[in-house]
Scaffold this active site. Sequence first.
Site, PDB file in Angstrom:
ATOM      1  N   ARG A   1      10.398   3.147  -4.750  1.00 14.25           N
ATOM      2  CA  ARG A   1      11.775   3.536  -4.474  1.00 14.25           C
ATOM      3  C   ARG A   1      12.573   3.918  -5.720  1.00 14.25           C
ATOM      4  O   ARG A   1      13.736   4.285  -5.613  1.00 14.25           O
ATOM      5  CB  ARG A   1      12.501   2.392  -3.745  1.00 14.25           C
ATOM      6  CG  ARG A   1      11.958   2.137  -2.348  1.00 14.25           C
ATOM      7  CD  ARG A   1      12.762   1.048  -1.655  1.00 14.25           C
ATOM      8  NE  ARG A   1      12.384   0.891  -0.260  1.00 14.25           N
ATOM      9  CZ  ARG A   1      11.366   0.139   0.162  1.00 14.25           C
ATOM     10  NH1 ARG A   1      10.625  -0.511  -0.717  1.00 14.25           N
ATOM     11  NH2 ARG A   1      11.080   0.049   1.442  1.00 14.25           N
TER      12      ARG A   1
ATOM     13  N   GLN B   1       3.878  -8.660  -4.348  1.00  6.37           N
ATOM     14  CA  GLN B   1       3.872  -7.615  -3.324  1.00  6.37           C
ATOM     15  C   GLN B   1       2.874  -6.523  -3.680  1.00  6.37           C
ATOM     16  O   GLN B   1       2.646  -5.612  -2.879  1.00  6.37           O
ATOM     17  CB  GLN B   1       5.277  -7.024  -3.194  1.00  6.37           C
ATOM     18  CG  GLN B   1       6.333  -8.013  -2.740  1.00  6.37           C
ATOM     19  CD  GLN B   1       7.735  -7.451  -2.843  1.00  6.37           C
ATOM     20  OE1 GLN B   1       8.357  -7.517  -3.891  1.00  6.37           O
ATOM     21  NE2 GLN B   1       8.233  -6.878  -1.762  1.00  6.37           N
TER      22      GLN B   1
ATOM     23  N   HIS C   1       0.815  -8.894   0.414  1.00  8.01           N
ATOM     24  CA  HIS C   1       0.543  -7.590   1.022  1.00  8.01           C
ATOM     25  C   HIS C   1      -0.930  -7.215   0.961  1.00  8.01           C
ATOM     26  O   HIS C   1      -1.283  -6.050   1.175  1.00  8.01           O
ATOM     27  CB  HIS C   1       1.390  -6.501   0.350  1.00  8.01           C
ATOM     28  CG  HIS C   1       2.846  -6.598   0.682  1.00  8.01           C
ATOM     29  ND1 HIS C   1       3.837  -5.937  -0.022  1.00  8.01           N
ATOM     30  CD2 HIS C   1       3.502  -7.290   1.660  1.00  8.01           C
ATOM     31  CE1 HIS C   1       5.020  -6.224   0.495  1.00  8.01           C
ATOM     32  NE2 HIS C   1       4.833  -7.047   1.505  1.00  8.01           N
TER      33      HIS C   1
ATOM     34  N   CYS D   1     -12.531  -4.336  14.919  1.00  5.20           N
ATOM     35  CA  CYS D   1     -13.487  -5.444  14.890  1.00  5.20           C
ATOM     36  C   CYS D   1     -13.367  -6.201  13.576  1.00  5.20           C
ATOM     37  O   CYS D   1     -12.429  -5.986  12.808  1.00  5.20           O
ATOM     38  CB  CYS D   1     -14.920  -4.925  15.110  1.00  5.20           C
ATOM     39  SG  CYS D   1     -15.618  -3.999  13.716  1.00  5.20           S
TER      40      CYS D   1
ATOM     41  N   CYS E   1     -18.414  -0.369  14.915  1.00  2.87           N
ATOM     42  CA  CYS E   1     -17.850  -0.088  16.237  1.00  2.87           C
ATOM     43  C   CYS E   1     -17.262   1.308  16.369  1.00  2.87           C
ATOM     44  O   CYS E   1     -16.813   1.685  17.459  1.00  2.87           O
ATOM     45  CB  CYS E   1     -16.792  -1.132  16.591  1.00  2.87           C
ATOM     46  SG  CYS E   1     -15.223  -0.916  15.687  1.00  2.87           S
TER      47      CYS E   1
ATOM     48  N   SER F   1      12.717  -4.268  -5.684  1.00  4.58           N
ATOM     49  CA  SER F   1      14.025  -3.851  -5.195  1.00  4.58           C
ATOM     50  C   SER F   1      14.646  -4.901  -4.289  1.00  4.58           C
ATOM     51  O   SER F   1      15.837  -4.839  -3.986  1.00  4.58           O
ATOM     52  CB  SER F   1      13.898  -2.533  -4.420  1.00  4.58           C
ATOM     53  OG  SER F   1      13.117  -2.719  -3.241  1.00  4.58           O
TER      54      SER F   1
END
Length: 249
Positions: free
Chosen positions: A30, A96, A116, A127, A152, A191
């Site tokens: 940002r 983060q 995160h 799966c 899968c 931020s």
Amino acid sequence: MASEWRERAGRVGVLTGAGISTDSGIPDFRGPRGVWTKDPIAELLSTYDNYVADPELRRRSWLARLDNPAWRATPNAAHVALAELARARPVTIITQNIDRLHQRAGSAPERVIEIHGNMFDVVCVECQYNASMAATLERVAAGEADPPCPDCGGVLKAGVVMFGQQMDRRSMTQAAVTAQTSDIFLAIGTSLQVEPAASMCAIAVDSGADLIIVNAEPTPYDSLATEVIDEPIGTAVPRLVAQLLAARR
């Protein structure tokens, strides 16, 4: 006085955002030169529903991962300073970031909470398949623009929490406990606009911690802070760490 927090004993909690890694060559999101500021479409790549529904977005994401500057990044002075501080007193880092530069700088992995996730793992949304990002990027480089899950056939994604996904409950509990038990809480390079990560600042203050914010731009939590520092992170954090170490001698 605001400077008195440097002499507090006890635990140090740290919340880090993209700004701590910009000196390592990884752009933030940002800021004035942030990834999303320069290319608003890039934010779509971080939204779970868009990613899962749109094959073209996934192809763009995989190409971006191939050339992500984080693969070439190395820890900078701020990462190294926090690792040095952890060798002298109890420090837990809530990050983060997905780049693992804290661990590479010397912070103990068990003392780094990746709320995160990280960019080094790949998971399937359908799966339990899990693989390394390196192995999956080899598939992309070999011509699979949107590699499916080999088990899968489902959609593969990086092992990170995208917008629209639920946060990992265990990691968030660890983060909240860290905030509640900190005597000093540093928010560095974030931020503080993304919740629930930003709310760790309020939890820390409500529990009696001194909140120190190191960020180039104002944040919504500045009014709660004991001190706000808008100096470059690469010089501010090593200086703060040196002051904390000197105060405890």
